[in-house]
Enzyme design. Sequence first.
Site, PDB file in Angstrom:
ATOM      1  N   ILE A   1     -12.606   4.212   7.021  1.00 16.57           N
ATOM      2  CA  ILE A   1     -12.320   2.964   6.128  1.00 16.57           C
ATOM      3  C   ILE A   1     -12.836   1.622   6.666  1.00 16.57           C
ATOM      4  O   ILE A   1     -13.117   0.634   6.569  1.00 16.57           O
ATOM      5  CB  ILE A   1     -11.460   2.811   5.129  1.00 16.57           C
ATOM      6  CG1 ILE A   1      -9.762   1.831   5.552  1.00 16.57           C
ATOM      7  CG2 ILE A   1     -11.159   3.175   3.882  1.00 16.57           C
ATOM      8  CD1 ILE A   1      -8.979   1.696   4.765  1.00 16.57           C
TER       9      ILE A   1
ATOM     10  N   TYR B   1       6.733   7.396   2.196  1.00 19.59           N
ATOM     11  CA  TYR B   1       6.324   7.768   2.914  1.00 19.59           C
ATOM     12  C   TYR B   1       6.396   9.375   3.152  1.00 19.59           C
ATOM     13  O   TYR B   1       6.006  10.748   2.601  1.00 19.59           O
ATOM     14  CB  TYR B   1       6.572   7.850   4.118  1.00 19.59           C
ATOM     15  CG  TYR B   1       5.972   8.304   5.843  1.00 19.59           C
ATOM     16  CD1 TYR B   1       4.192   7.829   5.217  1.00 19.59           C
ATOM     17  CD2 TYR B   1       6.614   8.695   5.820  1.00 19.59           C
ATOM     18  CE1 TYR B   1       3.555   8.761   6.611  1.00 19.59           C
ATOM     19  CE2 TYR B   1       6.010   9.104   8.125  1.00 19.59           C
ATOM     20  CZ  TYR B   1       4.794   9.355   7.866  1.00 19.59           C
ATOM     21  OH  TYR B   1       4.211   9.587   9.240  1.00 19.59           O
TER      22      TYR B   1
HETATM   23  N1  SER Z   1       5.809   7.168  13.249  1.00 22.00           N
HETATM   24  C1  SER Z   1       6.303   7.977  11.621  1.00 22.00           C
HETATM   25  C2  SER Z   1       6.853   6.672  11.549  1.00 22.00           C
HETATM   26  O1  SER Z   1       7.330   5.664  11.980  1.00 22.00           O
HETATM   27  C3  SER Z   1       6.693   8.638  11.726  1.00 22.00           C
HETATM   28  O2  SER Z   1       6.113   9.778  11.136  1.00 22.00           O
HETATM   29  O3  SER Z   1       6.583   6.284  10.252  1.00 22.00           O
END
Ligand code: SER
Length: 315
Positions: free
Chosen positions: A36, A143
């Site tokens: 994007i 996440y």
């Molecule tokens: N490097 C990533 C993070 O710190 C971990 O998947 O969010």
Amino acid sequence: MPENILVIGSNGQIGTELVTELRSIYGSSRVIACDIRRPDYDIKNAGPFEFVNVLEKDKLKAVFQKYKPKQVYLLAALLSATGEENPNLAWDLNMNGLLNVLDFALEYKTAKIYWPSSIAVFGPNSPQNKTPQYCIMDPNTVYGISKLAGERWCEYYFQKRGLDIRSIRYPGLISWKAAPGGGTTDYAVHIFHDALKKNTYCSFLSANTELPMMYMDDAIRGTIELMGAPAEHIRIRSSYNLAGMSFTPEMLTAEIKKQLPNFTISYTNKDPRQAIANSWPQSIDDRQAQNDWSWKPKFDLSKMTEDMLHNLKSK
Ligand code: SER
């Protein structure tokens, strides 16, 4: 007929290096970079580029229609720290982006899909040392939740719909070519830039916070090896644990000091990323990847530190 390969999220920390590597293997015109954001000079001039947001289904479909990619790498995501600032967007992008790609992959007969998961799928009740492939997983970041749900979807599409999906739970990735964005492990990249610029760094993680990490060269090689392995060797269709090295800010500082003896580190005490780091593994058990597709890292802490400082100096 030569096969097209689509890399979605091509301008990020992983995409930048993966596109270059795939282009050197398959030829520049066969690897379509998608993002994007406007691509950096190298990627744009080395091969095809499409502006695409994975959440815009019509545009994404048009790209599948145009290139009929045989391999797709979906790297577009919001990481742990930025995800906490914008949980709804993190969920939407990480989850619906994946489902959109999986559905178009089925429709346009993509042969293989790669999607990265993360050590963030683990949580405070997962074993922290040598965290096993299978254990309690109670991620407490959006996440991590989206990555764990994504893993379940990947396995589901493999089992129920026959899609050949492969995935790695990346540790923190350390690289010098492109900047990381919004992760909890990013201190391990920032520290090198500040060491060379200012000879000092203020870490947002505490001195003894140990996390699993990996040098980008290993991560790219591992990804390409996993994608090249015979399908019958890939016994895990959620996502593979993968280990490189594990260290704390203090250990990394000691390593940097071997080359920059006057380097100093200080620590901020109140950063929300500390709580995220505390809920993650300290080291990873990756025997399944070793057994199934012969995974073996090449970079340890000292080799990685040397390579980072060397390359950043000449950059
Ligand atoms: N490097 C990533 C993070 O710190 C971990 O998947 O969010």
